[in-house]
Each structure stands twice: as structure tokens, then as C-alpha cells.
Design a protein around this motif. Structure first.
Motif, PDB file in Angstrom:
ATOM      1  N   MET A   1       0.895  -1.347   0.172  1.00 17.39           N
ATOM      2  CA  MET A   1      -0.392  -0.115   0.186  1.00 17.39           C
ATOM      3  C   MET A   1       0.804   1.586   0.141  1.00 17.39           C
ATOM      4  N   THR A   2       0.251   2.350  -0.657  1.00 15.92           N
ATOM      5  CA  THR A   2       1.694   3.294  -0.480  1.00 15.92           C
ATOM      6  C   THR A   2       0.579   4.347   0.246  1.00 15.92           C
ATOM      7  N   THR A   3       1.754   5.233   1.326  1.00 16.75           N
ATOM      8  CA  THR A   3       1.716   6.243   2.263  1.00 16.75           C
ATOM      9  C   THR A   3       1.654   6.689   1.250  1.00 16.75           C
ATOM     10  N   GLU A  13       4.028  11.507  -7.043  1.00 20.61           N
ATOM     11  CA  GLU A  13       3.443   9.786  -7.490  1.00 20.61           C
ATOM     12  C   GLU A  13       2.973  10.283  -8.759  1.00 20.61           C
ATOM     13  N   MET A  20       0.945   2.361 -12.328  1.00 26.24           N
ATOM     14  CA  MET A  20       0.870   2.234 -11.535  1.00 26.24           C
ATOM     15  C   MET A  20       1.011   2.701 -10.458  1.00 26.24           C
ATOM     16  N   LYS A  21       2.236   3.810 -10.478  1.00 26.65           N
ATOM     17  CA  LYS A  21       2.038   4.722  -8.853  1.00 26.65           C
ATOM     18  C   LYS A  21       1.189   5.772  -9.221  1.00 26.65           C
ATOM     19  N   VAL A  23      -1.662   5.355 -10.485  1.00 27.91           N
ATOM     20  CA  VAL A  23      -2.800   4.377  -9.102  1.00 27.91           C
ATOM     21  C   VAL A  23      -2.533   3.918  -7.972  1.00 27.91           C
ATOM     22  N   LEU A  24      -1.599   3.981  -7.490  1.00 29.98           N
ATOM     23  CA  LEU A  24      -1.779   3.871  -6.415  1.00 29.98           C
ATOM     24  C   LEU A  24      -1.814   5.324  -5.651  1.00 29.98           C
ATOM     25  N   HIS A  27      -5.409   5.881  -5.179  1.00 24.72           N
ATOM     26  CA  HIS A  27      -5.516   5.131  -4.295  1.00 24.72           C
ATOM     27  C   HIS A  27      -5.845   5.030  -2.968  1.00 24.72           C
ATOM     28  N   ALA A  28      -4.166   5.681  -2.895  1.00 16.19           N
ATOM     29  CA  ALA A  28      -4.068   6.026  -1.443  1.00 16.19           C
ATOM     30  C   ALA A  28      -4.942   7.353  -0.635  1.00 16.19           C
TER      31      ALA A  28
END
Length: 93
Positions: A1-3, A13, A20-21, A23-24, A27-28
Motif C-alpha cells: 500500500m502506498t502512503t 507520485e 501503477m504509481k 493509480v496507487l 487510491h491511497a
């Protein structure tokens, strides 16, 4: 999980060349917003995020504006600031 610890982290990011960076990272922020409960800022951000990430082009002013909005929402989620209102003339258009 990205913080995401800061608006600078989020900016880095969301501007990353790896999809993917990006998107994550979004999402975070969505996960953080969910934890904050139902507030006007959370609702506005959720509506914003639901539209998805636009076509990645770091030089494109529209993409840069989108990143700026995402950062603005992140800062509001962490600072309790109100969602800025659009001028009345633009809302009617």
C-alpha cells in the motif's frame, strides 16, 4: 500500500511515468478520504476521483491542472479547509 505523507509526495507520485504509481497514489488518497467519514470535502474528492486519472502527459496543462486539484483535495483532507467554490457565472454555464 502506498502512503502519501505530504502534498509533495502526492505530486511526485501523480507525475511518475509509471502508471501503477499514479493509480496507487490516487487510491491511497481515496482510502484516507474513506477513513475521514462523509464530509463535503470527502464527497467532492470522491466525485473527482471517480472520474479516473486523465491521459498522462506531464507537460499538458490539463493534466497539470488535474494534479493540482488532486493535491488541493489532499491538503483539504489534512487541513480541514473548505472546498473552493466556482464563480457563479461558471456554474451556470
Amino acid at each position: 500500500m502506498t502512503t502519501i505523507a505530504s502534498s509533495q509526495d502526492l505530486h511526485a507520485e501523480l507525475m511518475a511515468p509509471e502508471a501503477m504509481k499514479r493509480v496507487l497514489a490516487l487510491h491511497a488518497v481515496e482510502v484516507e478520504a474513506d477513513k475521514a467519514g462523509l464530509t463535503p470535502v470527502v464527497k467532492a474528492f470522491t466525485d473527482f476521483a471517480a472520474r479516473g486519472i486523465p491521459f498522462y502527459s506531464p507537460q499538458d496543462p490539463h493534466y497539470q491542472e488535474w494534479v493540482g486539484k488532486a493535491i488541493g483535495y489532499w491538503e483539504q483532507l489534512h487541513g480541514g479547509a473548505k472546498v473552493p467554490r466556482r464563480p457563479l457565472a461558471k456554474r451556470r454555464a
